[in-house]
Design an enzyme around this catalytic site. Structure first.
Site, short mmCIF file in Angstrom:
data_model
loop_
_atom_site.label_atom_id
_atom_site.label_comp_id
_atom_site.label_asym_id
_atom_site.label_seq_id
_atom_site.Cartn_x
_atom_site.Cartn_y
_atom_site.Cartn_z
N TRP A 181 0.85 -1.19 0.00
CA TRP A 181 0.00 0.00 0.00
C TRP A 181 0.89 1.24 0.00
O TRP A 181 1.88 1.31 0.72
CB TRP A 181 -0.91 0.05 1.23
CG TRP A 181 -1.63 1.38 1.32
CD1 TRP A 181 -2.77 1.73 0.68
CD2 TRP A 181 -1.21 2.55 2.05
NE1 TRP A 181 -3.10 3.04 0.95
CE2 TRP A 181 -2.15 3.56 1.80
CE3 TRP A 181 -0.12 2.83 2.88
CZ2 TRP A 181 -2.05 4.84 2.36
CZ3 TRP A 181 -0.02 4.09 3.44
CH2 TRP A 181 -0.97 5.09 3.18
N GLU A 222 -3.39 -3.16 -1.96
CA GLU A 222 -4.43 -2.48 -1.21
C GLU A 222 -4.75 -1.13 -1.83
O GLU A 222 -3.86 -0.37 -2.19
CB GLU A 222 -3.98 -2.28 0.24
CG GLU A 222 -5.01 -1.57 1.11
CD GLU A 222 -4.50 -1.32 2.52
OE1 GLU A 222 -5.28 -0.80 3.34
OE2 GLU A 222 -3.33 -1.63 2.81
N LYS A 224 -7.00 2.68 -1.92
CA LYS A 224 -7.44 3.74 -1.02
C LYS A 224 -8.21 4.77 -1.83
O LYS A 224 -7.90 5.00 -3.01
CB LYS A 224 -6.26 4.40 -0.31
CG LYS A 224 -6.69 5.34 0.82
CD LYS A 224 -5.54 5.63 1.77
CE LYS A 224 -6.01 6.48 2.94
NZ LYS A 224 -4.98 6.66 3.97
N ASP A 257 -9.42 -2.59 2.82
CA ASP A 257 -9.46 -1.93 4.12
C ASP A 257 -10.79 -1.20 4.17
O ASP A 257 -11.08 -0.39 3.30
CB ASP A 257 -8.29 -0.96 4.25
CG ASP A 257 -8.23 -0.23 5.57
OD1 ASP A 257 -9.25 0.34 5.98
OD2 ASP A 257 -7.15 -0.19 6.19
N HIS A 260 -11.11 2.51 3.40
CA HIS A 260 -10.55 3.02 2.16
C HIS A 260 -11.57 3.16 1.04
O HIS A 260 -11.24 3.01 -0.14
CB HIS A 260 -9.39 2.14 1.70
CG HIS A 260 -8.17 2.29 2.54
ND1 HIS A 260 -6.94 1.77 2.19
CD2 HIS A 260 -7.98 2.92 3.73
CE1 HIS A 260 -6.05 2.05 3.14
NE2 HIS A 260 -6.67 2.74 4.08
N HIS A 284 -8.29 -5.57 5.97
CA HIS A 284 -7.88 -4.78 7.12
C HIS A 284 -9.16 -4.21 7.73
O HIS A 284 -9.86 -3.44 7.07
CB HIS A 284 -6.94 -3.64 6.70
CG HIS A 284 -5.52 -4.06 6.57
ND1 HIS A 284 -4.50 -3.16 6.31
CD2 HIS A 284 -4.92 -5.27 6.68
CE1 HIS A 284 -3.35 -3.81 6.25
NE2 HIS A 284 -3.59 -5.09 6.47
N ASP A 292 -10.85 7.74 6.14
CA ASP A 292 -9.99 6.67 6.66
C ASP A 292 -9.33 7.13 7.95
O ASP A 292 -8.13 7.41 8.00
CB ASP A 292 -8.94 6.30 5.62
CG ASP A 292 -8.03 5.19 6.11
OD1 ASP A 292 -8.49 4.34 6.87
OD2 ASP A 292 -6.85 5.20 5.72
N ASP A 294 -9.27 5.48 10.89
CA ASP A 294 -8.70 4.38 11.67
C ASP A 294 -9.05 4.44 13.14
O ASP A 294 -8.18 4.33 14.01
CB ASP A 294 -7.17 4.33 11.47
CG ASP A 294 -6.80 3.82 10.10
OD1 ASP A 294 -7.25 2.72 9.75
OD2 ASP A 294 -6.08 4.52 9.37
N ASP A 325 -6.40 -2.91 11.64
CA ASP A 325 -5.58 -1.77 11.25
C ASP A 325 -6.23 -0.48 11.76
O ASP A 325 -7.14 0.05 11.14
CB ASP A 325 -5.42 -1.71 9.73
CG ASP A 325 -4.50 -0.58 9.28
OD1 ASP A 325 -3.94 0.11 10.15
OD2 ASP A 325 -4.35 -0.40 8.05
#
Length: 416
Positions: A181, A222, A224, A257, A260, A284, A292, A294, A325
């Site tokens: 990524w 990955e 995004k 993810d 993302h 993830h 994003d 997290d 993640d």
């Protein structure tokens, strides 16, 4: 209500909770190392700013400052969380001997020997990630940079990570998911969208030309949607990453993810879509708030839906590689790790004790389906979860936070 009574209630729905508990104990979930030190790593100045689309907010005391502290913190989390674990490392967590240092394009398996020892002592597998951020060679692009020297540096880093992943797989006897990524992109509308993607594709091709056994090393691509500083254009978009994986099924797999994507998209719906075409996918699991961001994973609707699709689509048989993640520096980091891991485990157990109502859907019995789904919500799931925690030898809900607070008082508060 006792577990015996809860077990009987689920049995009336055709669910054997003992079987569900036993099944979940076999499912590996990768615990990400970077929650413990705010994604700092050990190969650059610990006080340097995070760059490349990465940002951790908060300054809660007690951040791990070195490998020993990070390992001690991870140990604390492992004791508080049920289930089978893997560790998930970024390349920036290389551990050098005194007086030694290697830049990311020169990293070697020996720089992760102490992590191998750590995993062996605890029976853990290990996943791995090249670190394409927070480095002077981000210009700010990495694998898509028009600068050939910059691009070669990051390609060499990716190849080094293939070799390190192979070493981890051999030493630990478990496949390693190696995730590619980057935060490559532009803050404002680009003049050229094709050029960076063509370079990115060629760079990943070069990285994956490094020899590896695909049964042991599982490279991922990955995507995004956007990031801080790259709001207008992301090179590794969802379309790019998915197309690349589709064209290279024999050497990489897609990784999603759930932070993302656009806020109205849900990864739970994408899991069966991808599994219709890919033998394996990787996830993830995080919690985005509008982007994003997290945040710590909750036992919320989307986490439960993700878990349900993993279970219903046969993902527990190795088809879905699961990792966490997120990184929150505004609260106690041990608690953040523990809450998120336990919530993902909780969601997987919830999915395992949810009846398979496909026949209701296929027969068009949507009234029955809606009622069944809603009434499930008042089933005594908490007693099944307590039984799972007991069987894994970890504290139940309501019993572990004091352990974290004591660790904070005895250890974290003394770090300055």
């Amino acid at each position: 209500m006792s577990y015996t009574e809860a077990k009987q209630k689920y049995a009336a729905l055709g669910i054997d909770t003992d079987t569900a508990i036993a099944r979940l104990k076999t499912v590996p979930v990768a615990l990400h190392c970077w929650q413990g030190d705010d994604v700092r790593g050990f190969d650059t100045d610990p006080n340097a700013p995070l760059t490349g689309g990465i940002q951790t907010t908060g300054n809660y005391p007690g951040r791990a400052r070195n490998p020993e502290e990070l390992m001690a913190d991870i140990d604390r989390v492992l004791k508080l969380c049920p289930g089978r674990k893997k560790l998930n490392l970024h390349a920036s967590y290389a551990i050098f001997e005194e007086g030694e240092w290697a830049d990311r394009d020169r990293l070697e398996p020996k720089h992760f020997r102490k992590w191998v020892d750590f995993c062996k002592a605890r029976g853990l597998g290990c996943d791995f990630n090249p670190t394409f951020f927070s480095h002077p060679k981000c210009d700010p692009l990495t694998l898509s940079s028009p600068n050939e020297e910059t691009r070669k540096f990051w390609i060499d880093h990716g190849k080094a990570c293939i070799r390190i992943s192979d070493y981890l797989a051999e030493e630990l006897g478990q496949p390693v998911v190696m995730n590619i990524w980057t935060g490559d992109g532009f803050k404002d509308i680009p003049a050229d969208r094709m050029g960076p993607r063509a370079r990115y594709k060629e760079a990943i091709d070069e990285i994956l030309s490094e020899p590896y056994d695909f049964s042991k090393v599982k490279p991922c691509v990955e995507s995004k949607v956007f990031g801080i500083g790259v709001e207008a254009y992301t090179v590794g978009s969802a379309e790019f990453a998915l197309s690349y994986a589709a064209m290279n099924k024999n050497k990489c797999i897609p990784l999603m993810d759930n932070g993302h994507y656009h806020p109205t998209e849900v990864v739970s719906d994408k899991i069966p879509a991808l599994l219709a075409f890919f033998p394996e996918i990787a996830l993830h699991v995080t919690r985005p708030i509008r982007w994003d961001s997290d945040h710590v994973v909750l036992f919320d609707d989307e986490t439960r839906e993700i878990a349900k699709e993993i279970v219903r689509c046969g993902g527990l048989e190795g088809r879905v590689k699961i990792a966490l993640d997120y990184f929150d520096a505004s609260i106690n980091r041990i608690a953040a790790w523990t809450v998120g891991f336990r919530n993902l485990q909780k969601a997987l157990l919830w999915a395992l004790v949810t009846p398979d109502w496909k026949k209701l859907q296929d027969s068009g019995s949507f009234t029955d389906l809606l009622v069944a789904q809603e009434e499930l919500k008042t089933m005594p799931f908490g007693d099944v979860w307590d039984a799972y925690c007991d069987s894994c030898g970890v504290p139940r809900d309501g019993q572990w936070l004091d352990n974290v607070k004591k660790y904070e008082a005895d250890v974290l508060s003394k770090r300055g």
